[in-house]
Design an enzyme around this catalytic site. Structure first.
Site, short mmCIF file in Angstrom:
data_model
loop_
_atom_site.label_atom_id
_atom_site.label_comp_id
_atom_site.label_asym_id
_atom_site.label_seq_id
_atom_site.Cartn_x
_atom_site.Cartn_y
_atom_site.Cartn_z
N PRO A 316 44.16 41.82 40.23
CA PRO A 316 43.58 42.03 41.57
C PRO A 316 44.58 42.47 42.64
O PRO A 316 44.88 41.74 43.57
CB PRO A 316 43.00 40.66 41.90
CG PRO A 316 43.85 39.69 41.14
CD PRO A 316 44.30 40.40 39.89
N CYS A 317 45.07 43.69 42.52
CA CYS A 317 45.99 44.21 43.54
C CYS A 317 45.25 44.39 44.88
O CYS A 317 45.89 44.52 45.91
CB CYS A 317 46.63 45.51 43.08
SG CYS A 317 45.48 46.79 42.64
#
Ligand SMILES: [Zn+2]
Length: 350
Positions: A316-317
């Site tokens: 989850p950047c």
């Protein structure tokens, strides 16, 4: 992102050739691979065979080609008379990159070509080339053909340049790829637009929105580092990814469990692992992340490594934002980042 009218309304408008819907949507016909304006005089598709997009770019990314009858690429401002033939040639040689030299050889001024594309289609000449090349290559996946050969038989015209475009994006042509270690690719629908998922026996190696600008480069690097060909098809990891992603988008899943196969330096792997520790619905700053991996000075490097993440959503950047709370860039586009953060917040009550 543009919002579409309700599907039933669009289908009605399509059947009635309702001109008031002109410019609001495009109708993409699965059986023919063509996209049309609402008012097109061609025979209308059955509702199950049509999908709607708001923009030409999206239709191209989904692998559709402009209808010759209603000429959706010419909608709005009538283009100069060289535009039609140029677009036609580009559609039929989607693997070719036209350079300034090529444009001049056609008697065109490259600057004028770029300006005209931007004005007429709302996208740059380069974006148009990329969209039609990616779209053409993606179409085998989109159609869900069990094998590429079947896909070829099932409706790719011989002049479409499909094989060439496919090879350009995915590597060797399927025939040559048979004996090589394989990565399997599939097309996934999401509320944020279509995604490309690629997996091997060791896990998921790529999950990206198909309109991501860097996607072609990522695929090239992937082929180089893993040394395998990419072919469309089914894989147990892809099935799991599809299932978990659906649950995520429905707000029923916060943690992903499919195996991931990431390749990178020690620093990259560390940084990506740190991303996976950011809880669902929470955000961190680049400074937080640098501290997390034990290199407080590496704030910039963290930003770069985030951008190199090939596993959108799953790693989850999108949960990393600026210290002042502003969003900053996201490979899939800032509007998607905002959507994902809002989505997660609304399912955690944060
Ligand atoms: Zn049409």
């Amino acid at each position: 992102m543009m919002m579409l009218p309700p599907v039933t309304e669009m289908y009605r408008a399509l059947l009635e050739r309702d001109a008031s819907f002109e410019g609001l949507f495009l109708a993409c016909v699965r059986t023919t691979g063509i996209f049309c304006r609402p008012t097109c005089h061609a025979r209308k598709p059955k509702p199950e065979n049509v999908e709607f997009t708001a923009t030409i770019q999206e239709a191209l990314h989904r692998g559709y080609r402009p209808c010759r009858l209603c000429d959706p690429m010419a909608a709005g401002a009538a283009g100069p008379n060289w535009l039609g033939p140029l677009v036609h040639d580009m559609q039929h040689q989607p693997d070719r990159r036209l350079r300034d030299l090529d444009l001049r050889a056609r008697g065109l001024d490259p600057v004028q070509v770029r300006r005209t594309f931007k004005r007429t289609f709302g996208m740059t000449f380069q974006a148009y080339e990329r969209a039609s090349r990616m779209g053409t290559a993606m179409r085998a996946l989109h159609e869900g053909s069990p094998t590429l050969d079947a896909g070829l038989d099932a409706g790719f015209e011989s002049d479409s340049g499909f094989r060439a475009a496919f090879a350009r994006v995915f590597g060797e042509t399927p025939g040559e790829a048979r004996d090589m270690p394989l990565l399997t690719a599939t097309w996934l629908e999401s509320p944020l637009g279509p995604m490309l998922a690629i997996a091997g026996d060791r896990g998921l190696v790529l999950l990206e929105f198909v309109d991501r600008r860097a996607l072609e480069t990522e695929l090239r690097e992937l082929r180089r580092s893993l040394g395998g060909a990419i072919v469309p098809g089914e894989h147990v990891v892809l099935r799991q990814t599809e299932e978990e992603l659906r649950e995520y988008f429905e707000g029923r899943r916060q943690v992903f469990t499919m195996p991931l196969h990431q390749q990178g330096s020690e620093f990259q792997l560390n940084a990506w692992r740190a991303l996976c520790r950011i809880p669902y619905g929470a955000t961190r700053s680049y400074t937080d992340m640098a501290r997390e991996v034990g290199s407080p000075a590496a704030v910039r490097a963290i930003g770069r490594v985030n951008g190199q993440n090939r596993l959108a959503i799953v790693v989850p950047c999108h949960r990393v934002i600026r210290s002042d709370g502003s969003l900053c860039g996201y490979g899939g586009g800032r509007w998607r980042k905002q959507w994902l953060l809002d989505h997660e917040r609304s399912h955690t009550g944060r």
